[in-house]
Design an enzyme around this catalytic site. Structure first.
Site, PDB file in Angstrom:
ATOM      1  N   HIS A  65     -17.357   5.188  -2.284  1.00  0.00           N
ATOM      2  CA  HIS A  65     -17.375   3.857  -1.666  1.00  0.00           C
ATOM      3  C   HIS A  65     -18.661   3.693  -0.851  1.00  0.00           C
ATOM      4  CE1 HIS A  65     -16.351   0.447   0.838  1.00  0.00           C
ATOM      5  NE2 HIS A  65     -15.456   0.137  -0.080  1.00  0.00           N
TER       6      HIS A  65
ATOM      7  N   GLU B  59     -19.154  -2.803  -6.842  1.00  0.00           N
ATOM      8  CA  GLU B  59     -19.027  -3.461  -5.537  1.00  0.00           C
ATOM      9  C   GLU B  59     -20.420  -3.719  -4.968  1.00  0.00           C
ATOM     10  OE1 GLU B  59     -14.970  -2.799  -3.517  1.00  0.00           O
ATOM     11  OE2 GLU B  59     -16.217  -1.091  -3.011  1.00  0.00           O
TER      12      GLU B  59
HETATM   13  P1  PGA Z   1     -13.442  -6.448   0.922  1.00  0.00           P
HETATM   14  O1  PGA Z   1     -13.639  -4.869   0.697  1.00  0.00           O
HETATM   15  O2  PGA Z   1     -12.478  -6.932  -0.128  1.00  0.00           O
HETATM   16  O3  PGA Z   1     -12.918  -6.576   2.299  1.00  0.00           O
HETATM   17  O4  PGA Z   1     -14.794  -7.060   0.731  1.00  0.00           O
HETATM   18  C1  PGA Z   1     -13.774  -4.319  -0.589  1.00  0.00           C
HETATM   19  C2  PGA Z   1     -14.103  -2.860  -0.467  1.00  0.00           C
HETATM   20  O5  PGA Z   1     -14.822  -2.470   0.462  1.00  0.00           O
HETATM   21  O6  PGA Z   1     -13.647  -2.051  -1.298  1.00  0.00           O
END
Ligand code: PGA
Length: 257
Positions: free
Chosen positions: A94, A166
């Site tokens: 992450h 992401e």
């Molecule tokens: P968010 O987080 O949906 O609050 O943007 C996603 C993540 O960090 O996996």
């Protein structure tokens, strides 16, 4: 249509009463459970609590693991321990771990290897920063992260990996993203397609075609449908909106509609 992956990343949130509140609002129907892979990733300490409260058919994932199976690594949790405690998934790489805990691609590769060894499905997160996006480097950064993470992962195991694209700038907790702006579904689709192409080059066509590639970054019930409509987007990794049971349930409904 393939069964979508809807994954809640609770991060370092949710104590006992918040978890109770979540489950009093989150009551997935049998059809939701049949039509989607629903995965909740709580903190390590809440894994067993969530396991007892979650409906049958929901899966539990962890948010991290260490790359050794056991030993003198104070404060770490191994993939072996996670598998033993009933987890089926683990988030690896992450952006918060890459940035705050200096995890690099080599560490992430080792974590992927051990997770796969203990039969956990890794949810491999990767994405570009705002500066990289502005400099037109998204494609290069993303494909390099995919290649380094998948380095020497045996093919039969690679098919158990889920990739979560992401974009770092789109994550709701990013200080720059005060308006909680997600990527556009169309732009995300382009990157998802590129990720699939990169997986094909590294692994093979079959693994690339079947690998779930999901989007994460400011997903809410208002914007989820746009992502659900995209060909290469096989689900979502949801942070802040996943802590509200009703909202999380709406997101699942949109993906199976
Ligand atoms: P968010 O987080 O949906 O609050 O943007 C996603 C993540 O960090 O996996």
């Amino acid at each position: 249509m393939k069964k979508p992956y809807i994954i809640a990343n609770w991060k370092m949130n949710m104590d006992g009463s918040a978890i109770d509140r979540f489950f009093s609002h989150f009551q997935p129907t049998a059809s939701m459970i049949r039509k989607a892979h629903i995965i909740i990733c709580p903190s390590f300490v809440a894994i067993s609590d969530v396991q007892t409260k979650a409906e049958k058919g929901l899966s539990i994932g962890a948010q991290n693991c260490f790359w050794e199976a056991r030993g003198a690594y104070t404060g770490e949790v191994s993939a072996r321990q996670l598998a033993d405690s009933g987890c089926k998934y683990v988030i690896i790489g992450h952006s918060e771990r890459r940035r705050i805990f200096s995890e690099d691609d080599a560490m992430i590769n080792k974590k992927l290897q051990i997770a796969l060894q203990y039969k956990l499905s890794p949810i491999l997160c990767l994405g570009e920063t705002f500066e990289e996006k502005e400099a037109g480097q998204t494609k290069q950064v993303v494909s390099e992260k995919v290649s380094r993470a998948l380095h020497e992962i045996p093919l039969p195991e690679a098919k158990n990996i889920i990739i979560a694209y992401e974009p770092i700038w789109a994550i709701s907790s990013n200080p720059r993203n005060t308006s909680h702006q997600a990527d556009s579904p169309e732009e995300a689709q382009v990157v998802h397609k590129l990720i699939r192409h990169t997986v094909k080059e590294i692994c093979n066509e079959q693994i690339a075609a079947s690998m779930p590639i999901i989007y994460g970054g400011s997903i809410r019930s208002e914007n989820a449908a746009g992502f659900a409509a995209m060909e290469d987007i096989g689900g979502v990794l949801v942070g802040s909106a996943s802590r509200d049971g009703e909202e999380f349930q709406k997101i699942i409904e949109l993906f199976i509609a």
